[in-house]
Design a protein around this motif. Structure first.
Motif: not given
Length: 539
Positions: A398-411
């Motif tokens: 869940i943490g890794i998926i959350g990190g990917c989501i935040f990265f995509v949002i920032k990108s």
């Protein structure tokens, strides 16, 4: 892999002499003093017993220490692993813990052979901090029974707390006062004294002396066998297909934690010792060690940062320091087993509660909150909560998926700036000036989440005579964003607009090459001259 290990040994023991051995001997004895109370405490808190913790520390010190990817790595039972084993022991029993340990060792060995030691670098830092804090909470809450002298049942801390409604919560004040004194004593213990004798060891010695003197009505550790082979150990008769299926998920959690904890410990210790860890060799060592441990009755082992840092600070020169620490623990087990069997459980609870507090990465947590890194704070809190409520493997996923989501949002937060060309600032003949031209500066990756913003910006440029896209800040572009340019240029050609692309990164250039072959290289002389004059200002 074997050749590389031999190379590590040759390099490590090159020029080894009596002076270096004395340093290893002193370091090994010092680490053993730190490891003894922790091995007992983590053995109990894992749902096994103190003997299992000692057996694990000895076998891990000998086997994993001897095969390790870094001479400074000291392996044994840890608080993080105990937090996972608590729930496995509650649902699968000790036989499930032993079988899961064997499977986890197999997974770690395979990971090392296939050189997967770099996988932990893909886990975001707030996720690691979050599950470390989650594990600390589980360890601390898991000591409520031993601290207060009460009884609970359940597969996790939530179920245990709910079970107090059934079993009651009648506090044993002798137990509580002793545990509280241990906690306070460890907190105020002078650092200078800790260099001679660790606070945890001193606390347990004093608590055990109090038990002998006052005969307090407090639960103790119980019998500690004077052998490395426990009666409660894994046998080949336990290998049934149904049993293997039941412990497969817990085994993955154990292997994942073993990989993360050992490699993070090695990364930190490698900087302290100025000697990088061979991560793949470390995984092989952890795998072999955990394959063997359950056949002696041991629980899973990983590298432990507390014991490893003590080894380095005590002057350890080679992996002999870790092996010596294991031998000292074994001698303590043989000689002092009758005394250790009388160690009070609330004393171990106090040691674990203080250890849980200290294992939090407080400096990192402070930076996250004081600097208000909101995405990092959310990842930290989500991972910590999932670790407590579910388990480590779910929390990390869940943490890794959350990190990917935040990265995509920032990108997706690209910057687009539209500016009209100020021809008055250009030293050009009147005939070479162009009316109603604009420059569009784009910065950030162009992909499906930023395509809508790009499309809306381009929709406002329909009345421009010419448009220059300056895209030096665009590192990549996907098919969705490329389709936006395709559609815009088709309409621009119908409007007889001039489109020019400039300052493209190589990867973006490949994707958009077909567009400027239509528009960018066949402009009339005036545009070409104007662009060359504008190059320094607008690209």
């Amino acid at each position: 892999m074997f050749k590389k290990y031999i190379f590590l040994l040759n390099e490590e023991f090159d020029g080894y002499d009596r002076q270096k051995f004395q340093k290893d001997l002193l370091a090994g004895i010092t680490v053993a003093a730190v490891a003894l109370p922790l091995a007992l405490a983590f053995g109990v808190s894992s749902g096994a017993n103190a003997a299992a913790g000692l057996i694990t520390a000895v076998i891990a010190g000998l086997i994993i220490g001897g095969l390790s990817g870094g001479f400074y790595q000291i392996s044994g039972p840890t608080g993080a692993m105990a937090a996972i084993l608590m729930s496995i022991a509650a649902t699968q029993g000790m036989s499930g813990v032993l079988l899961a340990t064997f499977l986890a060792g197999l997974l770690l060995l395979v990971a090392g052979i296939f050189r997967l030691g770099t996988l932990t670098s893909f886990i975001p830092a707030p996720v690691i901090t979050g599950f470390t804090s989650g594990i600390a909470i589980i360890i601390a809450l898991g000591q409520v029974d031993n601290l207060f002298g009460v009884h609970s049942e359940g597969a996790n801390v939530i179920e245990k707390f709910l079970s107090y409604q059934t079993f009651g919560f009648s506090i044993n004040f002798s137990s509580f006062i002793m545990g509280l004194l241990v906690i306070i004593g460890m907190i105020i213990y002078p650092k200078k004294w800790a260099q001679t004798i660790p606070s945890s060891l001193m606390a347990i010695i004093l608590a055990t002396v109090a038990m002998f003197l006052f005969h307090l009505p407090i639960a103790t550790v119980g019998k500690i066998p004077q052998t490395l082979i426990s009666s409660d150990r894994l046998t080949f008769a336990a290998f049934h297909l149904d049993s293997l299926k039941e412990v497969m998920v817990p085994a993955i959690s154990i292997a994942l934690l073993g990989m993360v904890e050992s490699l993070l410990c090695g990364a930190s210790a490698g900087r302290m010792a100025n000697k990088p860890l061979d991560s793949n060799q470390e995984l092989v060592a952890q795998g072999i060690g955990n394959l063997i441990l359950p056949f002696f009755g041991g629980i899973p082992a990983t590298a432990a940062i507390a014991r490893t840092s003590v080894a380095i600070k005590s002057g350890a020169q080679t992996r002999l320091a870790g092996i010596i620490h294991a031998l000292v623990l074994f001698l303590s087990m043989i000689i002092f087993a009758p005394i250790m069997s009388n160690i009070p459980m609330p004393a171990l609870a106090g040691v674990l509660i203080v250890t849980a507090w200290r294992m939090n990465e407080w400096e990192t947590i402070n930076v996250l909150f004081t600097k208000r890194y909101w995405s990092g704070i959310l990842l930290f809190l989500i991972t910590m909560g999932c670790t407590v409520i579910f388990d480590l493997s779910i929390a990390i996923v869940i943490g890794i998926i959350g990190g990917c989501i935040f990265f995509v949002i920032k990108s997706a937060a690209i910057t687009i700036s539209v500016e009209t060309i100020d021809w008055e600032r250009m030293d050009l003949p009147e005939t070479k000036k162009l009316d109603n031209w604009t420059v569009v500066y784009i910065s950030g990756p162009l992909f499906f989440m930023s395509a809508e913003k790009l499309k809306n910006t381009l929709a406002d440029l329909n009345q421009k005579e010419g448009i220059i896209f300056s895209m030096r800040g665009v590192p990549s572009i996907d098919l969705t964003a490329r389709a936006v340019f395709d559609e815009f240029q088709e309409k621009a050609e119908m409007r007889e607009q001039t489109i020019i692309y400039t300052s493209l990164q190589p990867e973006v250039e490949k994707q958009l090459q077909h567009l400027w072959q239509k528009a960018g290289f066949e402009q009339h002389q005036t545009v070409a001259h104007a662009l060359s004059a504008l190059h320094e200002q607008y690209t």
